[in-house]
Design a protein around this motif. Structure first.
Motif, short mmCIF file in Angstrom:
data_model
loop_
_atom_site.label_atom_id
_atom_site.label_comp_id
_atom_site.label_asym_id
_atom_site.label_seq_id
_atom_site.Cartn_x
_atom_site.Cartn_y
_atom_site.Cartn_z
N THR A 56 0.83 -1.21 0.00
CA THR A 56 0.00 0.00 0.00
C THR A 56 0.86 1.26 0.00
O THR A 56 0.66 2.17 -0.80
N GLY A 57 1.85 1.30 0.90
CA GLY A 57 2.72 2.47 0.94
C GLY A 57 3.56 2.63 -0.31
O GLY A 57 3.76 3.74 -0.81
N THR A 58 4.05 1.50 -0.85
CA THR A 58 4.85 1.54 -2.07
C THR A 58 4.02 2.06 -3.24
O THR A 58 4.51 2.85 -4.07
N SER A 59 2.77 1.63 -3.33
CA SER A 59 1.90 2.09 -4.41
C SER A 59 1.67 3.59 -4.32
O SER A 59 1.70 4.30 -5.33
N GLN A 175 15.21 8.89 -10.08
CA GLN A 175 14.70 8.10 -11.20
C GLN A 175 14.79 6.59 -10.89
O GLN A 175 13.89 5.82 -11.18
N GLY A 176 15.93 6.18 -10.30
CA GLY A 176 16.08 4.79 -9.91
C GLY A 176 15.08 4.38 -8.85
O GLY A 176 14.54 3.27 -8.87
N SER A 177 14.80 5.30 -7.93
CA SER A 177 13.83 5.00 -6.88
C SER A 177 12.43 4.88 -7.45
O SER A 177 11.65 4.02 -7.03
N ALA A 178 12.09 5.71 -8.43
CA ALA A 178 10.78 5.63 -9.06
C ALA A 178 10.59 4.27 -9.73
O ALA A 178 9.54 3.62 -9.59
N THR A 179 11.62 3.80 -10.46
CA THR A 179 11.55 2.49 -11.11
C THR A 179 11.47 1.38 -10.07
O THR A 179 10.71 0.42 -10.22
N ALA A 180 12.26 1.51 -9.00
CA ALA A 180 12.26 0.49 -7.95
C ALA A 180 10.90 0.37 -7.30
O ALA A 180 10.45 -0.74 -6.97
N LYS A 181 10.21 1.49 -7.08
CA LYS A 181 8.89 1.44 -6.45
C LYS A 181 7.91 0.66 -7.32
O LYS A 181 7.11 -0.14 -6.83
N ALA A 182 7.95 0.90 -8.63
CA ALA A 182 7.04 0.19 -9.53
C ALA A 182 7.33 -1.31 -9.53
O ALA A 182 6.41 -2.13 -9.52
N ALA A 210 -1.54 -0.36 7.25
CA ALA A 210 -1.47 0.11 5.87
C ALA A 210 -1.88 1.58 5.75
O ALA A 210 -1.29 2.33 4.97
N LEU A 211 -2.87 1.99 6.51
CA LEU A 211 -3.31 3.40 6.46
C LEU A 211 -2.18 4.33 6.89
O LEU A 211 -1.94 5.37 6.27
N ALA A 212 -1.49 3.94 7.96
CA ALA A 212 -0.35 4.74 8.41
C ALA A 212 0.79 4.70 7.40
O ALA A 212 1.46 5.71 7.14
N ASN A 213 1.00 3.53 6.78
CA ASN A 213 2.07 3.37 5.81
C ASN A 213 1.84 4.22 4.56
O ASN A 213 2.77 4.81 4.01
N ILE A 214 0.58 4.29 4.11
CA ILE A 214 0.24 5.12 2.95
C ILE A 214 0.57 6.58 3.23
O ILE A 214 1.16 7.28 2.40
N THR A 215 0.20 7.03 4.43
CA THR A 215 0.49 8.41 4.81
C THR A 215 1.99 8.67 4.82
O THR A 215 2.47 9.67 4.28
N GLY A 216 2.73 7.75 5.43
CA GLY A 216 4.19 7.90 5.47
C GLY A 216 4.80 7.87 4.09
O GLY A 216 5.73 8.63 3.79
#
Length: 253
Positions: A56-59, A175-182, A210-216
């Protein structure tokens, strides 16, 4: 769990979402915290719950990065497809390993992934050109191995992917972090599917976290884009060292 433990779990989930979005490796905080706060739960159940929270947070962070930084979509798509089955195999390994064997494996993996994370933060904060490039087949093979690690251990997958993409694709850190998240979304999905099918997910606990993780994650992505990730290195090391020490003491003492 009492109210204090619940507050601790939610705080950890918030911090893990922030850390995962900024530098990767939210599991470096979240997995040992789950082991400390839920000591009677099987390790596979804790890893499955961590996957539910992490995806959830990664998304959330991936959406923010894609909008503000851009995304290497072709590499992310191919790597994500590889990450799904390999992480599923890793999760299958985790589900059947005895806990007395797996806890030391997790401890060693946490420390190794934290070390790689520090390297990736030092080496990839800029937006400059490539230092060296790997052939695509080797990059995707490395993603497969990291996917297996993601399913089996789960902690530090983000930092390993960021280190891989900044080195192999020559991207800057963001840019690498954006690809890694996906790509992490794919590895998390594969492992979560396996853990859920075996009943190794605490759904109520994971949903609250998950709710807290999304916020973080949303806050962390904005922090990384605005300030870069160098300032996170000391906090990452101190946090992981404290949690791993506590987990080791509980396990062997």
């Amino acid at each position: 769990m009492d109210a204090v433990d619940w507050c601790a779990l939610l705080t950890v989930a918030l911090a893990a979402g922030w850390l995962d979005a900024v530098v990767g490796g939210g599991g470096l905080v979240q997995v040992p915290a789950l082991m400390v706060l839920l000591p009677t739960a099987p390790v596979a159940t804790l890893l499955g719950t961590n996957k539910l929270v992490a995806i959830t947070g990664t998304s959330s962070a991936a959406v923010t990065y894609a909008r503000r930084v851009g995304l290497d979509a072709p590499h992310a798509f191919r790597a994500g497809l590889i990450g799904v089955p390999t992480s599923l195999l890793g999760a299958l390994t985790a589900a059947w390993l005895p806990q007395r064997v797996f806890v030391p494996v997790v401890l060693v993996s946490l420390l190794a992934a934290a070390a790689v994370g520090v390297w990736s933060v030092r080496g990839g904060t800029g937006g400059g050109g490539p230092r060296f490039r790997w052939p695509t087949r080797w990059t995707l093979t490395a993603v497969g191995l990291i996917g297996y690690y993601s399913g089996a251990v789960g902690s530090g997958t983000g930092v390993l992917l960021v280190a891989l993409f900044t080195a192999a694709l020559g991207t800057g850190f963001l840019q690498g972090s954006a690809t890694a998240k996906a790509v992490s979304i794919g590895t998390d999905l594969g492992a979560l599917a396996l853990f859920a099918s075996l009943g190794h997910v605490l759904w109520a606990t994971g949903a609250a976290m998950a709710l807290a993780n999304i916020t973080g994650g949303a806050i962390g992505a904005r922090t990384a884009i605005r300030r870069g990730a160098g300032f996170v290195r000391a906090a990452l090391l101190c946090t992981v060292a404290a949690l791993v020490t506590k987990l080791a003491i509980d396990h062997w003492a």
